[in-house]
Motif scaffolding. Structure first.
Motif, PDB file in Angstrom:
ATOM      1  N   THR A   3       0.829  -1.213   0.000  1.00  0.00           N
ATOM      2  CA  THR A   3       0.000   0.000   0.000  1.00  0.00           C
ATOM      3  C   THR A   3       0.860   1.258   0.000  1.00  0.00           C
ATOM      4  OG1 THR A   3      -0.171  -0.180   2.416  1.00  0.00           O
ATOM      5  CG2 THR A   3      -1.972  -1.109   1.097  1.00  0.00           C
ATOM      6  N   SER A   4       2.151   1.098  -0.216  1.00  0.00           N
ATOM      7  CA  SER A   4       3.075   2.227  -0.298  1.00  0.00           C
ATOM      8  C   SER A   4       3.813   2.164  -1.620  1.00  0.00           C
ATOM      9  CB  SER A   4       4.085   2.175   0.862  1.00  0.00           C
ATOM     10  OG  SER A   4       5.158   3.080   0.635  1.00  0.00           O
ATOM     11  N   ALA A   5       4.152   3.344  -2.126  1.00  0.00           N
ATOM     12  CA  ALA A   5       4.904   3.401  -3.384  1.00  0.00           C
ATOM     13  C   ALA A   5       6.305   2.837  -3.227  1.00  0.00           C
ATOM     14  CB  ALA A   5       4.972   4.838  -3.883  1.00  0.00           C
ATOM     15  N   GLN A   6       6.793   2.747  -2.006  1.00  0.00           N
ATOM     16  CA  GLN A   6       8.129   2.206  -1.739  1.00  0.00           C
ATOM     17  C   GLN A   6       8.046   0.686  -1.634  1.00  0.00           C
ATOM     18  OE1 GLN A   6      10.638   4.362  -1.913  1.00  0.00           O
ATOM     19  NE2 GLN A   6       9.067   5.935  -2.240  1.00  0.00           N
ATOM     20  N   LEU A   7       7.620   0.065  -2.725  1.00  0.00           N
ATOM     21  CA  LEU A   7       7.419  -1.379  -2.758  1.00  0.00           C
ATOM     22  C   LEU A   7       8.719  -2.074  -3.133  1.00  0.00           C
ATOM     23  CD1 LEU A   7       5.786  -3.969  -2.770  1.00  0.00           C
ATOM     24  CD2 LEU A   7       4.932  -3.374  -5.050  1.00  0.00           C
ATOM     25  N   THR A   8       9.266  -2.825  -2.192  1.00  0.00           N
ATOM     26  CA  THR A   8      10.481  -3.582  -2.445  1.00  0.00           C
ATOM     27  C   THR A   8      10.122  -5.030  -2.769  1.00  0.00           C
ATOM     28  OG1 THR A   8      10.693  -4.064  -0.085  1.00  0.00           O
ATOM     29  CG2 THR A   8      11.853  -2.114  -0.935  1.00  0.00           C
ATOM     30  N   ILE A   9      11.061  -5.703  -3.435  1.00  0.00           N
ATOM     31  CA  ILE A   9      10.823  -7.082  -3.850  1.00  0.00           C
ATOM     32  C   ILE A   9      11.397  -8.020  -2.792  1.00  0.00           C
ATOM     33  CG2 ILE A   9      11.186  -8.777  -5.670  1.00  0.00           C
ATOM     34  CD1 ILE A   9       9.407  -6.383  -6.392  1.00  0.00           C
ATOM     35  N   VAL A  20     -12.226  -1.632  -0.858  1.00  0.00           N
ATOM     36  CA  VAL A  20     -12.652  -0.418  -1.544  1.00  0.00           C
ATOM     37  C   VAL A  20     -12.002   0.795  -0.871  1.00  0.00           C
ATOM     38  CG1 VAL A  20     -14.620   1.066  -2.090  1.00  0.00           C
ATOM     39  CG2 VAL A  20     -14.832  -1.428  -2.261  1.00  0.00           C
ATOM     40  N   GLY A  21     -11.492   1.702  -1.700  1.00  0.00           N
ATOM     41  CA  GLY A  21     -10.907   2.929  -1.193  1.00  0.00           C
ATOM     42  C   GLY A  21      -9.442   2.850  -0.824  1.00  0.00           C
ATOM     43  N   VAL A  22      -8.819   1.684  -0.978  1.00  0.00           N
ATOM     44  CA  VAL A  22      -7.404   1.505  -0.647  1.00  0.00           C
ATOM     45  C   VAL A  22      -6.600   1.464  -1.947  1.00  0.00           C
ATOM     46  CG1 VAL A  22      -5.674   0.049   0.456  1.00  0.00           C
ATOM     47  CG2 VAL A  22      -7.959   0.271   1.470  1.00  0.00           C
ATOM     48  N   LYS A  23      -5.532   2.237  -1.995  1.00  0.00           N
ATOM     49  CA  LYS A  23      -4.670   2.257  -3.177  1.00  0.00           C
ATOM     50  C   LYS A  23      -3.598   1.182  -3.036  1.00  0.00           C
ATOM     51  CE  LYS A  23      -2.216   5.506  -6.199  1.00  0.00           C
ATOM     52  NZ  LYS A  23      -1.828   6.918  -6.409  1.00  0.00           N
ATOM     53  N   TYR A  24      -3.504   0.321  -4.047  1.00  0.00           N
ATOM     54  CA  TYR A  24      -2.565  -0.791  -4.016  1.00  0.00           C
ATOM     55  C   TYR A  24      -1.506  -0.622  -5.112  1.00  0.00           C
ATOM     56  CZ  TYR A  24      -6.003  -3.088  -1.032  1.00  0.00           C
ATOM     57  OH  TYR A  24      -6.873  -3.395  -0.012  1.00  0.00           O
ATOM     58  N   TYR A  25      -0.240  -0.837  -4.717  1.00  0.00           N
ATOM     59  CA  TYR A  25       0.891  -0.776  -5.639  1.00  0.00           C
ATOM     60  C   TYR A  25       1.347  -2.207  -5.947  1.00  0.00           C
ATOM     61  CZ  TYR A  25       1.226   4.173  -4.411  1.00  0.00           C
ATOM     62  OH  TYR A  25       0.948   5.513  -4.212  1.00  0.00           O
ATOM     63  N   TYR A  26       1.706  -2.439  -7.208  1.00  0.00           N
ATOM     64  CA  TYR A  26       2.114  -3.781  -7.634  1.00  0.00           C
ATOM     65  C   TYR A  26       3.411  -3.719  -8.436  1.00  0.00           C
ATOM     66  CZ  TYR A  26      -2.642  -5.273  -6.450  1.00  0.00           C
ATOM     67  OH  TYR A  26      -3.813  -5.542  -5.787  1.00  0.00           O
ATOM     68  N   ARG A  27       4.192  -4.805  -8.301  1.00  0.00           N
ATOM     69  CA  ARG A  27       5.349  -5.038  -9.160  1.00  0.00           C
ATOM     70  C   ARG A  27       5.387  -6.535  -9.462  1.00  0.00           C
ATOM     71  NH1 ARG A  27      10.620  -1.952  -6.799  1.00  0.00           N
ATOM     72  NH2 ARG A  27      11.121  -1.751  -9.008  1.00  0.00           N
ATOM     73  N   ILE A  28       5.965  -6.902 -10.590  1.00  0.00           N
ATOM     74  CA  ILE A  28       6.116  -8.313 -10.937  1.00  0.00           C
ATOM     75  C   ILE A  28       7.533  -8.570 -11.430  1.00  0.00           C
ATOM     76  CG2 ILE A  28       3.686  -8.645 -11.507  1.00  0.00           C
ATOM     77  CD1 ILE A  28       4.496  -8.550 -14.476  1.00  0.00           C
ATOM     78  N   THR A  29       7.956  -9.831 -11.317  1.00  0.00           N
ATOM     79  CA  THR A  29       9.216 -10.291 -11.897  1.00  0.00           C
ATOM     80  C   THR A  29       8.948 -11.568 -12.681  1.00  0.00           C
ATOM     81  OG1 THR A  29       9.767 -11.612  -9.937  1.00  0.00           O
ATOM     82  CG2 THR A  29      10.602  -9.343 -10.009  1.00  0.00           C
ATOM     83  N   ALA A  30       9.784 -11.822 -13.675  1.00  0.00           N
ATOM     84  CA  ALA A  30       9.740 -13.083 -14.427  1.00  0.00           C
ATOM     85  C   ALA A  30      10.840 -13.990 -13.888  1.00  0.00           C
ATOM     86  CB  ALA A  30       9.937 -12.826 -15.915  1.00  0.00           C
ATOM     87  N   VAL A  31      10.540 -15.278 -13.745  1.00  0.00           N
ATOM     88  CA  VAL A  31      11.480 -16.249 -13.176  1.00  0.00           C
ATOM     89  C   VAL A  31      11.631 -17.412 -14.146  1.00  0.00           C
ATOM     90  CG1 VAL A  31      12.016 -17.722 -11.190  1.00  0.00           C
ATOM     91  CG2 VAL A  31      10.697 -15.609 -10.861  1.00  0.00           C
ATOM     92  N   ASP A  32      12.883 -17.812 -14.427  1.00  0.00           N
ATOM     93  CA  ASP A  32      13.095 -18.923 -15.357  1.00  0.00           C
ATOM     94  C   ASP A  32      13.246 -20.244 -14.609  1.00  0.00           C
ATOM     95  OD1 ASP A  32      15.743 -19.106 -14.450  1.00  0.00           O
ATOM     96  OD2 ASP A  32      16.573 -18.026 -16.158  1.00  0.00           O
TER      97      ASP A  32
END
Length: 337
Positions: free
Chosen positions: A178-184, A205-217
């Motif tokens: 829920t923070s822009a400082q999303l670490t992996i 509802v009403g909560v802002k969610y930040y997402y990141r993805i990685t690809a794994v081989d």
């Protein structure tokens, strides 16, 4: 005159004899008497430079038999035991690239030569081979994050991206905060998926969610993460005016509804029935402040003494589909004049 008769009679017989002789010839170049198998292929070797990223490439020396037809390639996994070998490929070439192979796994290869009479040689000596992981996957492209809170459905956030092209790709990891400082790291890990789509339904509802993805081989090498993107499942706006089940004072009424924090824009929709009959759709910008949104200018003149349904679509971010909608059952009537 008799000579002519003999000539006429003998000509068809000669043609018939030639036809029969022609059809006595074999229709292929097999030799039923040949039961001698080709020599065992030699020189089976691993192409180390090409045996990377889930591929194993092998090659061997060409047989010299004039009646050689093809080679059979056999493979065993984990041990050089003859009962484990299975035929995986046939080829007329002297090399083969085996794809979609697992890392950290030993594969054994043997080959045989087959002639035109299907005589098959004994298997060659075994070759031990592995594939090496040398590159991580690329960063997933065209990553989008779109939130929804559609009437009759629970809130959700949909993640889309273009599938990675790597042959040794295993899966994608999804991270949320829920923070822009999303670490992996594992504390923000929410899902593993083999698809290029993920729908998160564990949202509010009403909560802002930040997402990141990685690809794994398959070698467990991970790409760099995508830049974080965010969206919010927005609350449904309350309609203010025209009031439900009311008759407007004019055929060009103004409209107002509750301002939704986090919305990027709105669409005012007017239609003649609950499910269809759209007659007007007007885009309205999000005001910078206040508790309501109004559209009083540039509104259409409606037909007299007519029942209309109206609702408001709410959009967030750059999504072309609405994040949420107001109650769609609100109706009003226009005056007769």
């Amino acid at each position: 005159m008799n000579y002519k008769v003999i000539l006429i009679l003998t000509l068809p017989l000669a043609l018939l004899f030639m036809f029969c002789e022609t059809n006595l010839e074999p229709d292929d170049d097999t030799d039923d008497a040949d039961s001698i198998a080709p020599a065992i292929p030699t020189g089976l070797a691993l192409d180390e430079d090409a045996s990377v990223e889930g591929v194993i490439k092998i090659s061997w020396s060409a047989n010299t038999e004039s009646d050689l037809r093809k080679y059979h390639i056999y493979r065993a996994t984990g041990a050089d035991s003859l009962p484990l070998y299975t035929l995986i490929h046939e080829t007329v070439l002297t090399s083969y690239a085996d794809s979609n192979m697992e890392y950290f796994t030993e594969y054994f290869y043997r080959i045989s030569a087959v002639d035109k009479n299907n005589n098959e040689s004994e298997l060659s000596t075994a070759l031990l081979a592995t594939t090496v992981n040398i590159n991580p996957p690329g960063i997933p492209q065209n990553f989008t994050v779109y939130a929804y809170n559609l009437p009759g459905e629970g809130p959700s956030v949909e993640l889309h991206w273009t599938a990675n092209p790597e042959a040794d790709l295993s899966h994608y990891n999804v991270y949320r905060h829920t923070s822009a400082q999303l670490t992996i790291d594992s504390s923000y890990f929410v899902a593993r998926t083999t698809n290029n789509l993920y729908v998160d339904t564990s949202v509010e509802v009403g909560v802002k969610y930040y997402y990141r993805i990685t690809a794994v081989d398959k070698g467990n090498w991970s790409s760099n993460p995508v830049n974080a993107k965010a969206d919010t499942p927005l609350p449904q706006p309350s309609l203010l005016f025209p009031k439900h089940m009311s008759t407007t004072a004019t055929r060009s009424p103004g409209y107002s509804w509750e301002r939704v924090e986090g919305a990027a824009r709105y669409e005012l929709i007017i239609q003649t029935s609950l499910q269809s009959g759209e007659v007007h759709r007007i885009e309205v910008a999000q005001p910078t402040d206040g508790t309501s949104v109004s559209k009083n200018t540039g509104v259409p003149t409606l037909n007299p003494n007519t029942k209309y349904y109206w609702l408001v679509a709410v959009f967030s971010s750059d999504n072309s589909s609405a994040n949420t909608y107001s109650d769609s059952t609100w109706v009003f009537w226009t005056p007769s004049q």
